[in-house]
Motif scaffolding. Sequence first.
Motif, PDB file in Angstrom:
ATOM      1  N   ALA A   1       0.974  -1.247  -0.133  1.00  0.00           N
ATOM      2  CA  ALA A   1       0.066  -0.034   0.031  1.00  0.00           C
ATOM      3  C   ALA A   1       0.995   1.154   0.042  1.00  0.00           C
TER       4      ALA A   1
ATOM      5  N   ARG B   1      -5.087   7.345   0.439  1.00  0.00           N
ATOM      6  CA  ARG B   1      -6.287   6.569   0.320  1.00  0.00           C
ATOM      7  C   ARG B   1      -5.784   4.929   0.381  1.00  0.00           C
ATOM      8  N   HIS B   2      -5.069   4.881  -0.500  1.00  0.00           N
ATOM      9  CA  HIS B   2      -4.792   3.253  -0.581  1.00  0.00           C
ATOM     10  C   HIS B   2      -4.411   2.669   0.753  1.00  0.00           C
TER      11      HIS B   2
ATOM     12  N   TYR C   1      -7.158   2.542   3.045  1.00  0.00           N
ATOM     13  CA  TYR C   1      -8.019   0.940   2.917  1.00  0.00           C
ATOM     14  C   TYR C   1      -7.537  -0.163   3.694  1.00  0.00           C
ATOM     15  N   VAL C   2      -6.033  -0.446   3.405  1.00  0.00           N
ATOM     16  CA  VAL C   2      -5.598  -1.516   4.034  1.00  0.00           C
ATOM     17  C   VAL C   2      -5.395  -1.310   5.646  1.00  0.00           C
TER      18      VAL C   2
ATOM     19  N   ALA D   1     -11.696  -0.479  -2.828  1.00  0.00           N
ATOM     20  CA  ALA D   1     -11.301  -1.157  -1.673  1.00  0.00           C
ATOM     21  C   ALA D   1     -10.700  -2.426  -2.139  1.00  0.00           C
TER      22      ALA D   1
ATOM     23  N   THR E   1      -7.426  -2.061  -4.140  1.00  0.00           N
ATOM     24  CA  THR E   1      -6.294  -2.025  -3.202  1.00  0.00           C
ATOM     25  C   THR E   1      -5.620  -2.996  -2.600  1.00  0.00           C
ATOM     26  N   MET E   2      -6.693  -3.703  -2.029  1.00  0.00           N
ATOM     27  CA  MET E   2      -6.484  -4.705  -0.922  1.00  0.00           C
ATOM     28  C   MET E   2      -5.664  -5.994  -1.658  1.00  0.00           C
TER      29      MET E   2
ATOM     30  N   LEU F   1      -4.071  -6.002  -4.716  1.00  0.00           N
ATOM     31  CA  LEU F   1      -2.823  -5.580  -5.558  1.00  0.00           C
ATOM     32  C   LEU F   1      -1.673  -5.002  -4.611  1.00  0.00           C
ATOM     33  N   ALA F   2      -2.099  -4.435  -3.282  1.00  0.00           N
ATOM     34  CA  ALA F   2      -1.332  -4.020  -2.308  1.00  0.00           C
ATOM     35  C   ALA F   2      -0.587  -5.223  -1.730  1.00  0.00           C
ATOM     36  N   THR F   3      -1.800  -6.020  -1.120  1.00  0.00           N
ATOM     37  CA  THR F   3      -1.052  -7.300  -0.462  1.00  0.00           C
ATOM     38  C   THR F   3      -0.196  -8.106  -1.403  1.00  0.00           C
TER      39      THR F   3
END
Lengths: 205, 205
Positions: free
Chosen positions: A167, A178-179, A182-183, B155, B158-159, B161-163
């Motif tokens: 993130a 914002r990203h 979210y996490v 959300a 983001t969850m 792709l970030a993770t």
Amino acid sequence: MTKGAQTREMILARTAPLFNRMGYFGASLADIMRATGLEKGGIYNHFASKDDLALAAFDYSVGLVRQRFAEALAGKRHAAERLRAIIGVLRDMVVNPPVSGGCPLLNTAIEADDAHPALRARARATMDEWCEMVQRIVAKGVERGELRAGTDPAAVATMLLATLEGAIMISRLYDDARHLAYVEQHLDWYIDGLLAPSDVPATAD
Amino acid sequence: MTKGAQTREMILARTAPLFNRMGYFGASLADIMRATGLEKGGIYNHFASKDDLALAAFDYSVGLVRQRFAEALAGKRHAAERLRAIIGVLRDMVVNPPVSGGCPLLNTAIEADDAHPALRARARATMDEWCEMVQRIVAKGVERGELRAGTDPAAVATMLLATLEGAIMISRLYDDARHLAYVEQHLDWYIDGLLAPSDVPATAD
Ligand SMILES: [Mg+2]
Ligand SMILES: [Mg+2]
């Protein structure tokens, strides 16, 4: 502090953000001279090589993050509260980072994994340290009955660090926190799910 | 394909992994000449500058990932199945990447965010594309009653792709796919939680 030690410290304080923003390969000797106001000889008086300086600058950056972790954890006892303190330090990597350029561990891991064995070794040692910090909190939390029995410390460490570092990458790419928000919300809920049944706060109704 | 177009394609196929492993700043002209077997003039016949080549090599790498997404999604209709297909493509970035060096989007985002505006713009456009791909799947899944009403597509994007990107970083740093396996398991369970109540498979008992 001797004058030599002061100069060394100044060089590190000014090149740590430079390496964190530009990368090891992206930061040129001219950039390093500009950032420190020193000639080549003045820098190589204190560091044997660009490699030597980059490794010391990485340690310097990571030291600032370590200090943030220590401050955030001070006085917090419950495992969930301690995990949330760690999340807070990593969340700040975008809006209020200890070193300009985002997370030095993320940046160095990505740049060095295939390209610079000595920096990669430092990044691994730092990742070990951060993972062990989370794992110790989880293990102690289980021991004290704060977290569910059977919670896997290594899985929690990977989840927290992977999710937050990913993130940080996305939020910095877009310059949009914002990203991370979210996490953070997701991890908040994830940590709630780790609480031992007796430790879940009773609802008002 | 003309001989010129063939040479251009060969240069891209050989420099895409070089840039992905060494970074834009880490890959020198000597590295590029060695990878392609061409002299400086032979490369600059096809690309105006190192920047021009790096941008094209990034597009080439991202094109290979796009192909992987298309193949993984082909024939899958249910939103959860489609999200799991995307997870599978990103999981393969460590053990079986389309381009050596891991995820080209992650690598370029980290290197370019503060250091190279043109590459950063490409990385943003690619992140837009990947986020929109996930968001469309989620929005359609909600529309069709496969996913819970009120699920926030942004959300979820983001969850996921970030993770996954964070876990790619950690797994590549340690050369240990276990970290990706942890988050894949978590995301599997996260996706189960997105299923509309009527779409949750009935248990056997
Ligand atoms: Mg790398
Ligand atoms: Mg960067």
